[in-house]
Design an enzyme around this catalytic site. Structure first.
Site, mmCIF file in Angstrom:
data_model
loop_
_atom_site.group_PDB
_atom_site.id
_atom_site.type_symbol
_atom_site.label_atom_id
_atom_site.label_comp_id
_atom_site.label_asym_id
_atom_site.label_seq_id
_atom_site.Cartn_x
_atom_site.Cartn_y
_atom_site.Cartn_z
ATOM 1 C CG ASP A 32 -5.894 -3.993 -4.451
ATOM 2 O OD1 ASP A 32 -4.609 -3.657 -4.011
ATOM 3 O OD2 ASP A 32 -6.758 -4.804 -3.816
ATOM 4 N NE ARG A 59 -8.491 -4.238 4.968
ATOM 5 C CZ ARG A 59 -7.535 -4.793 4.095
ATOM 6 N NH1 ARG A 59 -6.796 -5.785 4.050
ATOM 7 N NH2 ARG A 59 -7.683 -3.712 2.860
ATOM 8 C CB THR A 61 1.289 -5.854 0.080
ATOM 9 O OG1 THR A 61 1.223 -6.962 -0.653
ATOM 10 C CG2 THR A 61 -0.001 -5.474 0.454
ATOM 11 C CE LYS A 106 -1.570 -1.231 -0.137
ATOM 12 N NZ LYS A 106 -1.642 -1.488 1.464
ATOM 13 C CB THR A 107 -8.434 0.402 -1.561
ATOM 14 O OG1 THR A 107 -7.689 -0.622 -1.605
ATOM 15 C CG2 THR A 107 -9.645 0.333 -2.201
#
Length: 340
Positions: free
Chosen positions: A111, A219, A160, A66-67
């Site tokens: 975020d 990740r 999330t 997402k980032t």
């Protein structure tokens, strides 16, 4: 002592991965093809109209990009991006300072936007819709509201827990995209690419094992790669082959299906209570982990892969959970409890 690769501390550490592993363009970003295609069209259309991009909300489990996608949008749009986080914006003044310093067309990335203070969230409404904010000057009888016009900007929110966003807030985003877990074939490409960037020698089999045990999360795949590099340097002649990959992931407590120690503790807790339903608070106390971390990091994967069912009364272990832990299935008992 084994490191819990999926602990809340590990998740925080994962955010410190080398920036060199982050793709800078859509062409370098592996996976999420539908979302990439959509974003490319939205960016190109906005560029042709000479308008800023519409506000965007990215949702999905941690570690899916997402980032990274937000940063790519800024790069593709040749504009600056300013980053902040929902929990640190405690009052409207914190947000006002950021908004008034934005330039035309710039991107504000928030975020964990679901953790915004309610007052701050409502303060964003006029900023998103009318590109203006109201600031109170003075106090008491002399207090008055002053309207400040803002340059047109793009807000990108990352969450999330999309369900925690209020309906009025969610409705103000023109683009809503939900990131899904990656197939292992995409993770395989990511592992190979990351190994090349970090100058790590890895075999095809080693990369495949990492990809299949990374829970559909880039990740996590990159983190496994970095830890297995250490194992390879000490015990594998600097090469991550099949033997090193299996050995290293076993050291990390990750089994062949990608479940870690905490995943197994959660399943064992539910099974210990007769297979469920078990409330999230009970699970959190039993495994000594935060409720939010269980829901954000562990539970989504366990539910999607069929190890847990989520009911109004709590979590229920499935037959697959019993089989994975080598226990006699009592999933039918849990079903009877729900029915009667």
């Amino acid at each position: 002592m084994k490191e819990d690769i999926l602990s809340s501390t590990a998740v925080i550490d994962d955010k410190n991965l080398d920036v060199t592993l982050r793709p800078k363009r859509f062409s370098d970003f592996i996976g999420q093809d539908r979302i990439k295609d959509n974003l490319f069209i939205y960016i190109e259309a906005a560029r042709r109209r000479g308008e800023p991009l519409d506000h965007i909300l990215f949702s999905g489990p941690p570690g899916l990009g997402k980032t990274t996608l937000s940063q790519i949008i800024a790069s593709e749009n040749n504009t600056a991006i300013k980053t902040t986080s929902g929990p640190i914006l405690n009052k409207p003044g914190d947000l006002a300072g950021i908004l008034t310093n934005l330039q035309h067309g710039e991107i504000l990335f928030i975020d964990e936007i679901h953790r915004l203070n309610t007052t701050v969230e409502e303060y964003l409404y006029s900023a998103m819709e009318d590109f203006s904010i109201d600031i109170m000057i003075d106090q008491g009888p002399k207090a008055r509201s002053v309207k400040i016009n803002l340059p047109k900007f793009t807000l990108i929110g990352s969450t999330t827990r999309e369900g925690l966003l209020t309906a009025p807030f969610r409705a103000r985003f023109g683009v809503l995209e939900k990131l899904e877990f990656y197939p292992w074939t995409d993770l395989y490409k990511i592992v190979i690419n990351s190994a090349r960037i970090l100058s790590i020698q890895i075999s095809e089999t080693g990369a495949e094992i990492i990809a299949k045990r990374s829970r559909g999360t880039p990740r996590l795949a990159n983190r496994f790669l970095r830890r297995l590099r250490d194992v390879a340097q000490v015990r594998g002649n600097d090469v991550i082959n099949e033997e090193v990959a299996k050995m290293g992931l076993e050291m990390l407590g990750v089994d062949e299906n990608g479940l870690g120690d905490m995943d197994r503790k959660i399943l064992e807790t539910v099974i210990r209570y007769g297979g469920g339903p078990v409330g999230i608070k009970t699970i959190a106390v039993s495994v000594s982990e935060e409720e939010d971390t269980i829901e954000d990091v562990y539970e989504t994967f366990l539910i999607q892969k069929g190890y847990l069912d989520k009911t109004p009364r709590g979590r229920v272990a499935t037959k697959l959970a019993y089989e994975h832990l080598g226990l006699e299935s009592r999933a039918g008992v849990g079903l009877q409890k729900r029915l009667f």
